[in-house]
Design a protein around this motif. Structure first.
Motif, short mmCIF file in Angstrom:
data_model
loop_
_atom_site.label_atom_id
_atom_site.label_comp_id
_atom_site.label_asym_id
_atom_site.label_seq_id
_atom_site.Cartn_x
_atom_site.Cartn_y
_atom_site.Cartn_z
N VAL A 1 0.83 -1.31 0.00
CA VAL A 1 -0.04 0.01 -0.03
C VAL A 1 0.81 1.41 0.08
CG1 VAL A 1 -1.58 1.34 1.42
CG2 VAL A 1 -2.04 -1.05 0.97
N ILE A 2 2.00 1.37 0.68
CA ILE A 2 2.85 2.47 0.87
C ILE A 2 3.47 2.50 -0.35
CG2 ILE A 2 4.97 3.51 2.00
CD1 ILE A 2 3.75 1.87 4.63
N VAL A 3 3.94 1.49 -0.89
CA VAL A 3 4.85 1.33 -2.28
C VAL A 3 3.93 1.99 -3.37
CG1 VAL A 3 5.70 -0.09 -4.21
CG2 VAL A 3 6.48 -0.29 -1.79
N GLY A 4 2.59 1.77 -3.50
CA GLY A 4 1.76 2.00 -4.29
C GLY A 4 1.40 3.63 -4.07
N ALA A 5 1.33 4.07 -2.99
CA ALA A 5 0.80 5.33 -2.68
C ALA A 5 2.09 6.62 -3.22
CB ALA A 5 0.80 5.59 -1.20
N LEU A 6 3.25 5.84 -2.75
CA LEU A 6 4.42 6.57 -2.94
C LEU A 6 4.76 6.58 -4.57
CD1 LEU A 6 6.96 5.44 -0.45
CD2 LEU A 6 6.15 7.89 -0.68
N ARG A 7 4.50 5.58 -5.34
CA ARG A 7 4.59 5.39 -6.74
C ARG A 7 3.54 6.41 -7.47
NH1 ARG A 7 5.94 -0.89 -8.03
NH2 ARG A 7 8.10 -0.81 -7.37
N ASP A 8 2.19 6.38 -6.73
CA ASP A 8 1.41 7.46 -7.38
C ASP A 8 1.69 8.84 -7.30
OD1 ASP A 8 -0.32 5.29 -8.05
OD2 ASP A 8 -1.46 5.64 -6.49
N VAL B 1 12.59 -4.25 0.07
CA VAL B 1 14.00 -5.15 -0.15
C VAL B 1 13.60 -6.42 0.23
CG1 VAL B 1 16.19 -4.75 1.04
CG2 VAL B 1 15.13 -2.87 0.40
N GLU B 2 14.05 -7.48 -0.22
CA GLU B 2 13.88 -8.77 0.21
C GLU B 2 14.49 -9.16 1.55
OE1 GLU B 2 12.11 -12.37 -0.17
OE2 GLU B 2 12.01 -10.92 -1.69
N GLY B 3 13.86 -9.83 2.24
CA GLY B 3 14.19 -10.03 3.51
C GLY B 3 14.23 -9.09 4.67
N LEU B 4 13.71 -7.97 4.31
CA LEU B 4 13.58 -6.92 5.14
C LEU B 4 12.13 -6.30 5.55
CD1 LEU B 4 16.94 -4.82 4.72
CD2 LEU B 4 16.41 -6.45 6.20
N THR B 5 11.78 -5.38 6.58
CA THR B 5 10.29 -4.93 6.70
C THR B 5 10.46 -3.59 6.20
OG1 THR B 5 9.77 -6.90 7.84
CG2 THR B 5 8.23 -4.74 7.95
N GLY B 6 9.73 -2.87 5.53
CA GLY B 6 9.60 -1.39 5.58
C GLY B 6 9.53 -1.16 3.74
N VAL B 7 9.76 0.01 3.62
CA VAL B 7 9.89 0.55 2.16
C VAL B 7 11.06 1.50 1.91
CG1 VAL B 7 8.37 2.02 0.53
CG2 VAL B 7 7.09 0.43 1.98
N VAL C 1 12.89 4.20 -0.95
CA VAL C 1 13.12 4.94 -2.02
C VAL C 1 14.66 4.97 -2.53
CG1 VAL C 1 13.04 7.09 -3.30
CG2 VAL C 1 10.93 6.16 -1.89
N GLY C 2 15.17 4.27 -3.35
CA GLY C 2 16.50 4.32 -3.77
C GLY C 2 17.25 3.19 -2.30
N ASP C 3 18.30 3.77 -1.78
CA ASP C 3 18.91 3.10 -0.85
C ASP C 3 18.52 3.89 0.61
OD1 ASP C 3 20.17 5.33 -0.94
OD2 ASP C 3 22.36 4.62 -0.66
N ARG C 4 17.33 4.69 0.65
CA ARG C 4 16.78 5.25 1.78
C ARG C 4 15.54 4.72 2.21
NH1 ARG C 4 19.10 11.15 2.89
NH2 ARG C 4 17.50 10.73 4.47
N LYS C 5 15.45 4.11 3.56
CA LYS C 5 14.51 3.67 3.92
C LYS C 5 13.41 4.82 4.24
CE LYS C 5 12.42 0.39 7.44
NZ LYS C 5 12.95 -0.58 8.57
N VAL C 6 12.11 4.79 3.77
CA VAL C 6 11.10 6.03 4.07
C VAL C 6 9.85 5.73 4.84
CG1 VAL C 6 12.03 7.01 1.88
CG2 VAL C 6 9.96 5.49 1.67
N ALA C 7 9.89 4.13 5.08
CA ALA C 7 8.71 3.83 5.95
C ALA C 7 9.14 2.67 6.57
CB ALA C 7 7.49 3.38 5.11
N SER C 8 8.72 2.55 8.15
CA SER C 8 8.92 1.58 9.06
C SER C 8 7.84 0.99 9.21
CB SER C 8 9.76 2.06 10.02
OG SER C 8 11.14 2.58 9.79
N ILE C 9 7.59 -0.26 9.67
CA ILE C 9 6.52 -1.00 9.93
C ILE C 9 6.46 -1.58 11.10
CG2 ILE C 9 4.54 -2.43 9.13
CD1 ILE C 9 5.18 -1.62 6.34
N GLY C 10 5.84 -1.55 12.32
CA GLY C 10 5.72 -2.30 13.35
C GLY C 10 4.18 -2.65 13.61
N ILE C 11 4.04 -3.60 14.28
CA ILE C 11 2.76 -4.00 14.54
C ILE C 11 2.75 -4.64 15.94
CG2 ILE C 11 1.79 -4.53 12.31
CD1 ILE C 11 2.27 -7.46 12.72
#
Length: 148
Positions: A115-122, A130-136, A138-148
């Motif tokens: 959902v975050i990837v789609g919104a940012l692409r829009d 990134v395979e094996g990691l949680t978050g989103v 842009v390039g090599d910068r993490k722009v969204a962390s996700i915790g539940i």
């Protein structure tokens, strides 16, 4: 097409403790079937939340330094370690009953990322996961962390 509805509530700027109380109230109502799935969007004044994986916040962060810089440090019930929230950062708190979706936390995390990837692409940003990691990222910068 699904008839599932998720209410989105923009809380504006709100103290972290107040937002946490609101989440707990909404969670109780959701569990009782008295509230729909809801996404709370909020901006917090500078605060570092310390998750349940940390016994003493001072073991994780320099509490005095953060507080002298105007950031609050709060121990919270979520898992994980330390997370910073600050002005200009939009924080989303989904209150969902996964039994009405899919009871799979890994699926849920990947769905949130998508959902975050789609919104940012829009918005014109080349976001991705990134395979094996949680978050989103842009390039090599993490722009969204996700915790539940």
């Amino acid at each position: 097409m699904s008839d599932r509805v998720c209410h989105v509530v923009d809380l504006g700027r709100m103290d972290h403790a107040e937002a946490e109380r609101l989440q707990e109230q909404l969670l109780a109502r959701r569990r009782a079937g008295e509230a729909p799935d809801t996404l709370l969007l909020v901006e917090h004044a500078p605060v570092v939340t310390i998750g349940s994986s940390v016994d003493d916040p001072a073991d994780e962060v320099n509490v005095e330094l953060l507080e002298s810089a105007g950031a609050e440090v709060r121990q919270v019930s979520r898992g994980g370690r330390a997370t910073f929230h600050g002005l200009g950062q939009i924080v989303g708190y989904p209150i969902l009953d996964l039994r009405e979706h899919r009871r799979d936390l890994h699926w849920y995390l990947r769905a949130l990322e998508q959902v975050i990837v789609g919104a940012l692409r829009d918005l014109g940003f080349g976001a991705g996961r990134v395979e094996g990691l949680t978050g989103v990222w842009v390039g090599d910068r993490k722009v969204a962390s996700i915790g539940i």
